[in-house]
Structures are given as structure tokens and as C-alpha cells.
Design a protein around this motif. Structure first.
Motif, PDB file in Angstrom:
ATOM      1  N   GLY A 123       0.822  -1.197   0.000  1.00 34.14           N
ATOM      2  CA  GLY A 123       0.000   0.000   0.000  1.00 34.14           C
ATOM      3  C   GLY A 123       0.856   1.246   0.000  1.00 34.14           C
ATOM      4  O   GLY A 123       2.090   1.169  -0.024  1.00 34.14           O
ATOM      5  N   SER A 124       0.227   2.387   0.045  1.00 35.29           N
ATOM      6  CA  SER A 124       0.972   3.642   0.005  1.00 35.29           C
ATOM      7  C   SER A 124       0.482   4.595   1.083  1.00 35.29           C
ATOM      8  O   SER A 124      -0.622   4.455   1.611  1.00 35.29           O
ATOM      9  CB  SER A 124       0.854   4.302  -1.370  1.00 35.29           C
ATOM     10  OG  SER A 124      -0.470   4.716  -1.609  1.00 35.29           O
ATOM     11  N   VAL A 125       1.329   5.573   1.389  1.00 33.81           N
ATOM     12  CA  VAL A 125       1.009   6.623   2.359  1.00 33.81           C
ATOM     13  C   VAL A 125       1.291   7.963   1.706  1.00 33.81           C
ATOM     14  O   VAL A 125       2.355   8.154   1.095  1.00 33.81           O
ATOM     15  CB  VAL A 125       1.836   6.463   3.645  1.00 33.81           C
ATOM     16  CG1 VAL A 125       1.775   7.731   4.491  1.00 33.81           C
ATOM     17  CG2 VAL A 125       1.358   5.264   4.444  1.00 33.81           C
ATOM     18  N   ALA A 126       0.344   8.887   1.804  1.00 35.21           N
ATOM     19  CA  ALA A 126       0.505  10.218   1.233  1.00 35.21           C
ATOM     20  C   ALA A 126       0.471  11.266   2.335  1.00 35.21           C
ATOM     21  O   ALA A 126      -0.322  11.164   3.275  1.00 35.21           O
ATOM     22  CB  ALA A 126      -0.591  10.499   0.208  1.00 35.21           C
ATOM     23  N   VAL A 127       1.340  12.256   2.211  1.00 38.63           N
ATOM     24  CA  VAL A 127       1.365  13.376   3.149  1.00 38.63           C
ATOM     25  C   VAL A 127       1.377  14.657   2.335  1.00 38.63           C
ATOM     26  O   VAL A 127       1.880  14.696   1.211  1.00 38.63           O
ATOM     27  CB  VAL A 127       2.591  13.330   4.089  1.00 38.63           C
ATOM     28  CG1 VAL A 127       2.519  12.136   5.014  1.00 38.63           C
ATOM     29  CG2 VAL A 127       3.891  13.295   3.291  1.00 38.63           C
ATOM     30  N   ARG A 128       0.812  15.694   2.922  1.00 37.79           N
ATOM     31  CA  ARG A 128       0.736  16.970   2.216  1.00 37.79           C
ATOM     32  C   ARG A 128       1.707  17.953   2.825  1.00 37.79           C
ATOM     33  O   ARG A 128       1.742  18.126   4.050  1.00 37.79           O
ATOM     34  CB  ARG A 128      -0.688  17.525   2.270  1.00 37.79           C
ATOM     35  CG  ARG A 128      -0.970  18.559   1.202  1.00 37.79           C
ATOM     36  CD  ARG A 128      -2.413  18.993   1.230  1.00 37.79           C
ATOM     37  NE  ARG A 128      -2.703  19.898   0.131  1.00 37.79           N
ATOM     38  CZ  ARG A 128      -3.755  20.698   0.085  1.00 37.79           C
ATOM     39  NH1 ARG A 128      -4.608  20.699   1.096  1.00 37.79           N
ATOM     40  NH2 ARG A 128      -3.958  21.488  -0.938  1.00 37.79           N
ATOM     41  N   THR A 129       2.478  18.606   1.969  1.00 37.00           N
ATOM     42  CA  THR A 129       3.410  19.626   2.419  1.00 37.00           C
ATOM     43  C   THR A 129       2.725  20.977   2.311  1.00 37.00           C
ATOM     44  O   THR A 129       1.515  21.057   2.135  1.00 37.00           O
ATOM     45  CB  THR A 129       4.690  19.585   1.569  1.00 37.00           C
ATOM     46  OG1 THR A 129       4.346  19.806   0.195  1.00 37.00           O
ATOM     47  CG2 THR A 129       5.367  18.225   1.676  1.00 37.00           C
ATOM     48  N   ALA A 130       3.495  22.066   2.395  1.00 36.75           N
ATOM     49  CA  ALA A 130       2.903  23.402   2.291  1.00 36.75           C
ATOM     50  C   ALA A 130       2.135  23.519   0.987  1.00 36.75           C
ATOM     51  O   ALA A 130       2.544  23.003  -0.047  1.00 36.75           O
ATOM     52  CB  ALA A 130       4.002  24.462   2.355  1.00 36.75           C
ATOM     53  N   ALA A 131       1.011  24.186   1.047  1.00 36.81           N
ATOM     54  CA  ALA A 131       0.149  24.304  -0.125  1.00 36.81           C
ATOM     55  C   ALA A 131       0.871  24.967  -1.277  1.00 36.81           C
ATOM     56  O   ALA A 131       1.653  25.904  -1.103  1.00 36.81           O
ATOM     57  CB  ALA A 131      -1.111  25.107   0.233  1.00 36.81           C
ATOM     58  N   GLY A 132       0.644  24.452  -2.463  1.00 39.99           N
ATOM     59  CA  GLY A 132       1.233  25.023  -3.669  1.00 39.99           C
ATOM     60  C   GLY A 132       0.190  25.110  -4.759  1.00 39.99           C
ATOM     61  O   GLY A 132      -0.936  24.658  -4.616  1.00 39.99           O
ATOM     62  N   PRO A 133       0.558  25.683  -5.923  1.00 40.26           N
ATOM     63  CA  PRO A 133      -0.409  25.813  -7.007  1.00 40.26           C
ATOM     64  C   PRO A 133      -0.950  24.454  -7.432  1.00 40.26           C
ATOM     65  O   PRO A 133      -0.193  23.536  -7.696  1.00 40.26           O
ATOM     66  CB  PRO A 133       0.426  26.464  -8.128  1.00 40.26           C
ATOM     67  CG  PRO A 133       1.559  27.133  -7.408  1.00 40.26           C
ATOM     68  CD  PRO A 133       1.856  26.273  -6.235  1.00 40.26           C
ATOM     69  N   GLY A 134      -2.246  24.336  -7.493  1.00 44.93           N
ATOM     70  CA  GLY A 134      -2.866  23.088  -7.944  1.00 44.93           C
ATOM     71  C   GLY A 134      -2.803  21.983  -6.942  1.00 44.93           C
ATOM     72  O   GLY A 134      -3.093  20.835  -7.278  1.00 44.93           O
ATOM     73  N   ALA A 135      -2.421  22.257  -5.717  1.00 45.40           N
ATOM     74  CA  ALA A 135      -2.254  21.208  -4.732  1.00 45.40           C
ATOM     75  C   ALA A 135      -3.554  20.484  -4.475  1.00 45.40           C
ATOM     76  O   ALA A 135      -4.588  21.075  -4.229  1.00 45.40           O
ATOM     77  CB  ALA A 135      -1.735  21.798  -3.425  1.00 45.40           C
ATOM     78  N   GLY A 136      -3.467  19.154  -4.533  1.00 44.51           N
ATOM     79  CA  GLY A 136      -4.594  18.335  -4.154  1.00 44.51           C
ATOM     80  C   GLY A 136      -5.751  18.337  -5.143  1.00 44.51           C
ATOM     81  O   GLY A 136      -6.800  17.802  -4.850  1.00 44.51           O
ATOM     82  N   LEU A 137      -5.567  18.906  -6.332  1.00 48.62           N
ATOM     83  CA  LEU A 137      -6.651  18.916  -7.294  1.00 48.62           C
ATOM     84  C   LEU A 137      -6.667  17.600  -8.075  1.00 48.62           C
ATOM     85  O   LEU A 137      -5.759  16.803  -7.998  1.00 48.62           O
ATOM     86  CB  LEU A 137      -6.489  20.094  -8.264  1.00 48.62           C
ATOM     87  CG  LEU A 137      -6.468  21.475  -7.598  1.00 48.62           C
ATOM     88  CD1 LEU A 137      -6.293  22.559  -8.629  1.00 48.62           C
ATOM     89  CD2 LEU A 137      -7.754  21.721  -6.801  1.00 48.62           C
ATOM     90  N   GLY A 138      -7.696  17.398  -8.855  1.00 50.97           N
ATOM     91  CA  GLY A 138      -7.751  16.209  -9.682  1.00 50.97           C
ATOM     92  C   GLY A 138      -8.746  15.185  -9.194  1.00 50.97           C
ATOM     93  O   GLY A 138      -8.898  14.135  -9.798  1.00 50.97           O
ATOM     94  N   LEU A 139      -9.466  15.473  -8.109  1.00 48.22           N
ATOM     95  CA  LEU A 139     -10.481  14.561  -7.608  1.00 48.22           C
ATOM     96  C   LEU A 139     -11.833  15.231  -7.652  1.00 48.22           C
ATOM     97  O   LEU A 139     -11.964  16.436  -7.531  1.00 48.22           O
ATOM     98  CB  LEU A 139     -10.177  14.155  -6.167  1.00 48.22           C
ATOM     99  CG  LEU A 139      -8.964  13.256  -5.959  1.00 48.22           C
ATOM    100  CD1 LEU A 139      -8.778  13.004  -4.493  1.00 48.22           C
ATOM    101  CD2 LEU A 139      -9.138  11.946  -6.690  1.00 48.22           C
ATOM    102  N   SER A 140     -12.842  14.407  -7.776  1.00 47.45           N
ATOM    103  CA  SER A 140     -14.202  14.937  -7.714  1.00 47.45           C
ATOM    104  C   SER A 140     -14.551  15.284  -6.283  1.00 47.45           C
ATOM    105  O   SER A 140     -13.965  14.746  -5.351  1.00 47.45           O
ATOM    106  CB  SER A 140     -15.180  13.867  -8.228  1.00 47.45           C
ATOM    107  OG  SER A 140     -15.105  12.726  -7.418  1.00 47.45           O
ATOM    108  N   PRO A 141     -15.519  16.199  -6.076  1.00 44.69           N
ATOM    109  CA  PRO A 141     -15.959  16.481  -4.709  1.00 44.69           C
ATOM    110  C   PRO A 141     -16.518  15.217  -4.064  1.00 44.69           C
ATOM    111  O   PRO A 141     -17.030  14.332  -4.751  1.00 44.69           O
ATOM    112  CB  PRO A 141     -17.063  17.535  -4.913  1.00 44.69           C
ATOM    113  CG  PRO A 141     -16.783  18.134  -6.249  1.00 44.69           C
ATOM    114  CD  PRO A 141     -16.202  17.014  -7.067  1.00 44.69           C
TER     115      PRO A 141
END
Length: 249
Positions: A228-246
Motif C-alpha cells: 500500500g501507500s502513504v501520502a502526506v501533504r506539504t505546504a500548499a502550492g499551485p494546484g495542490a490536491g486537485l484532480g479529484l471529484s468532490p
């Protein structure tokens, strides 16, 4: 897809592995929720980043993939763990948040199958997951380079937390200590915080002989292991976290 839909998993033992993932998650939060996504095979990326809107059309005859996203509350920021499983046949796309405990109850290990429970109101983190595409490879460190540093951090947290007088050992104090330790850069991959390796370890993904890869997409970093995988978010940047539906349901 109705709440009582039964999904048959393609690989023997996969239901037991999914159950073990949920048991570990529930140790951190007995009321944990997870976000489920079912997509057609081929719509997921190559590294556990499965995601897809509910109305995405599945190729005719394509098998499905089930992805389970759960948050590990390690310190104040936490990490998102992703467990995927191939389905034995085609499945209509779905995207919902459910109770982790109810999902665990609805796993049939003997038949390698799972029945999807009814959706629940999701926590805030479930509304913004790592993106499905756009990941670039940063590094491929062997686990033997990661585990010693990880275990040193575990020992440090244990020793320092036990040294705090009991009447001062509050959640806020422990979270601050966890943030200090797990926010440190991993020596083998300085872009990646130690938190990602710790989360991978406690959820059962990181093994001493595991083959690891590290990827970045915008402000997200992802540590991949075979399980499996683990994701972490760093400081917000342009386009961060986009690409998913609400989040729906």
C-alpha cells in the motif's frame, strides 16, 4: 452502486489483508471513517493513487479496483494510507465515505469478498485526497535505509513522552512531540518527512525487505510499498490536491 453491493476480490487472501488494514486503522480511532472508491482497471495510476469520479464510465468488460483511504492521526497533520485490491470482475464506479468498523464487519474473508456499507457523513480530510495522476518519481530507497532511522524516532518518542510528568502528558503535548520528530526529513529522501515512513510502518505496509518508491504531485508526497501507500501533504502550492471529484455521500 447500492449500499449492499457485494464485491468479490480477485486475489486469494486479499480480504484478510484488507481486514488487517482496517483493524490497524481502528486502533488509532475507534470511530474512524474511510473513503472508498471503485474504478475500472486502467483508470488508476501505477502507484496506489486510485481515484475517480462516480460518473466516470468504465470500459466495457474491464475488471474493477477497490481503493480504501484512511487517515492516520500521527501528530496534528496526520497521513493518508491507501490500500487497493483488484476485483474479480467489472464494477460500476463508486465514491463514498463509510464507517471503517462497519466495513470491517462486512468483509467475508472465507469468500474473499466485501459488502459495501451505507455511506456516512465524512470527516474533512476525506473531501480532499491525493491526486490520481501527475506523480513523478523522486527516489527508490531500499527499506533497510529507512527502517533504522524510523525505529530511532519511535524510541525517541517513547523515551521523551514517558519523561513528561503524567499530569502534563496531554494530547496536545504528545502531538507537539510527534510533530517535532516525524516532521524531520528522511535522510534517504530529504523531501519526504519521517512521518510518511512512520505511517507506513504502523499501518503494516513498511517491511524490512520492502521495495519502496517516493513520488511527488504538487504539494503531495507519496511513499509506496508493495502492500500500500502513504501520502502526506506539504505546504500548499499551485494546484495542490486537485484532480479529484468532490466528495459524494
Amino acid at each position: 452502486m447500492s449500499s449492499n453491493t457485494r464485491l468479490v476480490l480477485a486475489d486469494a487472501g486479499e480480504a484478510a489483508d484488507l481486514a488487517a488494514f482496517l483493524v490497524r486503522l481502528l486502533r488509532f480511532d475507534r470511530a474512524a471513517a474511510v473513503r472508498l472508491q471503485v474504478v475500472a482497471a486502467g483508470t488508476e495510476d501505477s502507484g496506489q493513487g486510485v481515484a475517480g469520479p462516480e460518473d466516470q464510465a468504465a470500459p466495457v468488460g474491464a475488471a474493477g479496483v477497490l481503493a480504501v483511504f484512511g487517515r492516520l492521526p500521527l501528530g496534528s497533520s496526520g497521513a493518508i494510507a491507501v490500500r487497493t485490491a483488484r476485483l474479480a470482475g467489472p464494477a460500476a464506479p463508486v465514491d463514498r465515505t463509510v464507517s471503517a468498523g462497519r466495513l470491517l464487519d462486512d468483509i467475508d474473508e472465507s469468500a474473499d469478498a466485501v459488502t459495501l456499507p451505507a455511506p456516512v457523513t465524512g470527516p474533512a480530510w476525506a473531501g480532499l485526497l491525493p491526486p490520481r495522476t501527475g506523480w513523478r518519481l523522486l527516489a527508490g530507497p531500499p527499506a533497510v535505509e529507512v527502517v533504522p532511522e524510523l525505529m530511532a524516532g519511535v524510541r525517541e518518542f517513547k523515551e521523551r513522552s514517558e519523561a513528561v510528568p503524567e499530569h502534563h502528558r496531554t494530547r496536545a503535548v504528545l502531538d507537539a512531540l510527534a510533530d517535532e520528530i516525524w516532521s524531520r526529513p528522511l535522510s534517504a529522501v530529504p523531501e519526504l518527512p519521517l512521518r510518511a515512513a512512520h505511517a507506513s510502518y504502523v499501518i503494516g505496509f513498511l517491511k524490512p525487505d520492502a521495495r519502496l518508491t517516493v513520488h511527488r504531485a504538487g504539494s503531495w508526497l507519496r511513499l509506496n510499498a508493495p502492500a500500500g501507500s502513504v501520502a502526506v501533504r506539504t505546504a500548499a502550492g499551485p494546484g495542490a490536491g486537485l484532480g479529484l471529484s468532490p466528495l459524494r455521500g
